[in-house]
Design an enzyme around this catalytic site. Sequence first.
Site, PDB file in Angstrom:
ATOM      1  CG  ASP A  85      -2.062  -0.956   1.075  1.00 19.68           C
ATOM      2  OD1 ASP A  85      -2.155  -1.582  -0.008  1.00 19.68           O
ATOM      3  OD2 ASP A  85      -2.856  -1.088   2.024  1.00 19.68           O
ATOM      4  CB  ALA A  86       3.852   2.155   1.967  1.00 23.04           C
ATOM      5  CE1 TYR A  92      -2.691   1.875  -6.847  1.00 19.06           C
ATOM      6  CE2 TYR A  92      -3.270   3.580  -5.251  1.00 19.06           C
ATOM      7  CZ  TYR A  92      -3.515   2.924  -6.451  1.00 19.06           C
ATOM      8  OH  TYR A  92      -4.544   3.322  -7.243  1.00 19.06           O
ATOM      9  CD  GLU A 125     -16.059 -15.144  19.704  1.00 20.36           C
ATOM     10  OE1 GLU A 125     -15.913 -14.700  18.555  1.00 20.36           O
ATOM     11  OE2 GLU A 125     -16.495 -14.467  20.644  1.00 20.36           O
ATOM     12  CE  LYS A 153      -7.274 -13.841  13.516  1.00 24.66           C
ATOM     13  NZ  LYS A 153      -7.387 -13.807  12.080  1.00 24.66           N
ATOM     14  CD  GLU A 163     -13.268 -12.996   9.359  1.00 21.52           C
ATOM     15  OE1 GLU A 163     -13.637 -12.012  10.033  1.00 21.52           O
ATOM     16  OE2 GLU A 163     -12.113 -13.126   8.916  1.00 21.52           O
ATOM     17  CB  CYS A 217      35.365 -22.722  -5.704  1.00 25.84           C
ATOM     18  SG  CYS A 217      33.770 -21.865  -5.716  1.00 25.84           S
TER      19      CYS A 217
END
Length: 673
Positions: A36-37, A39, A116, A118, A176, A435
């Site tokens: 988001d940042a 964007y 509960e 989730k 939800e 190497c």
Amino acid sequence: MEQLTQEIQARAAQLRSQLQQAGYAYYTLDAPIMEDAVYDRLYRELQDLEAQYPSLVTPDSPTQRVGDRTAEGFTSIRHNIPLYSLENAFNLKELAVWEERWRRLSPEAEPGYVCELKIDGLALALTYENGLLVRGATRGDGVRGEDITQNVKTIRSIPLRLNAENPPNIVEVRGEAFLRLDIFEQINREREAAGENRFANPRNAAAGTLRQLDPQIVARRNLDFFAYTLHVPEGDLGEVPTQWDSLETLKQIGFQVNPNRQRCDRVEEVGEYYDRWDGDRRDLPYMTDGVVVKLDSVALQEELGFTNKFPRWAIALKYPAEEVPTQVESVTVQVGRTGALTPVAELKPVVLAGTTVARATLHNRDRIAELDLHIGDTVEIRKAGEIIPEVVRVLSALRPADAQPYQFPEYCPECDRPVVKPEDEAVTRCVNPICPAIVRGAIAHWGSRPALDIDGLGEKLARQLTEAKLVQSVADLYDLQVEEVAALERMGQKSAEKLIGAIATSKMQPWARVLYGLGIRHVGSTNAATIAAGFPNITALANASESEIESLYGIGVEIAKSIVAWFQVPENQTLIERLRSNGLQLEAATSSPSPPSSPLAGQTFVITGTLPNLKREEAKAKIEAAGGKVTGSVSSKTNYLVAGDSPGSKLEKAKKLGISVLSEVELLKLLEN
Ligand code: IVH
């Protein structure tokens, strides 16, 4: 001037296209391609440019869309009551810390929790006015979300009218929205048949569905809903002094409430609920990703209130995500100190079992062929036992059309020499003894804690020293001068002096550690200790036959072969001579000082999982200092298993064999005694 305008035009066009693509990925595909940042930054840059040069504004510019960053057709709304998210805990210890924290704020309160499940879907905020559903919105950022009322109205388990005689003026219900697993599978089958990409998981599918502009499509997808929060800002729905009562009321007024809730008086019961559902949740027809623990008393909830992000009175106790999908951006190949080439998938970062993961092992060439891996593939990754994540499968249906199969290198990525893969081995190796990766690895290994324990000499410094051509072999370390080291980047006189001091001190390290430090294949620190105890000095070992070495208890034929082969290499003989003249301990100390007290002599330990404070090496060192032995696998010879978090299969095995299991604290107590 002309030049500048062209540049600006090109930049504006580029920004428009990037933002459009990001918006499409976010809203339509529900597979965001940027943070988001990021964007927001690009969006602001475009806005600034357009403000400066109004002629740049095109009708399709993302800045011209009403309700910024809201999919076409949905309006952005402000929630009547903000939607908070929950603080996460990943184990019972973190849960106990949370309990301690709220108890400090309200020491008098009786606990009393509601647990509960989730549900792994997406939160919806529903507004009822005078009993009628007037608005359904997504959570958005918690303050503003999208108005998706038409879509919400297609969900059968959401009542359009509350079942209440005198409904309050306003009722806010949160819960939800989710897709059942069988429906998720069915949608994906249909998408595949239509040549579309599969949804990666039910949550993405639910989110994608709710953003559909056509409610008819949403209706066909059969979304479902569990309600879990009730707010009655205006009016009366009867007494709801507890969360438990809220859930009962929600049920009464017509909502589906998850039946697997439980009241718990003590945090220990919460732990039992969490453990029980870790297994049982796999039989549920929908996805859950944890347990939500809430203080039952509404009065106590109000007293405790919120931090700026979370309620203080609730917490999400999550289950580790064992497998998550992400995209392979590229593959890098690491060359280890033994020359083994390990392919590693560089991933779009994802959270897996509580940590952000950006890389996962692909193990070896054969495994890649088996997976038929293409760059750009979506893959599922999982935590492999206790080590780093691994790629488990490729979701080939999600493969981009232009994706190219990954080709395992024929040449060492470090030194460009051809690599070798013996038929009967899984590993591909670089066999060039000079190497840079092998040299660097050998030096870092020499400096590591269980070897010569040279403080500051790790991978990074080993790279600097080899690249500056100061060190090409571990013996060169003993010829280093302070000035040479001080001249390296990010090194000062002080740290250079410290390093040279640490290198000098390492000459005192016992013969077993030197042997381990040589990095002979299959000679780990435990084997090195056994071998060093069996052979009084390096000459005796160099002259030993395979069968003599193998006669030591715990030393197998593979190890013996590897040791004999190592001493036959002329470069290794030179190395030993140089180490000898540098003053390293190549033999057992003759007059051993009075032996330290060995309370754990003869006791064998295995360590598993992540200990709360001690690193594994530290725990091991403590046990060994007390005369105990630490081995890697649990067997009937094991006396104790020291278990931390995520202990894996070793714990089960130990329990089966009736072996004592110790926590870190218990181990420390044992050591004290
Ligand atoms: S309570 C202030 N209860 O988990 C109360 N949330 O990580 C906040 N979730 O955004 C929410 N099942 O989308 C709550 N039984 C449940 C839940 C639940 C799933 C989701 C919800 C929330 C997220 C927080």
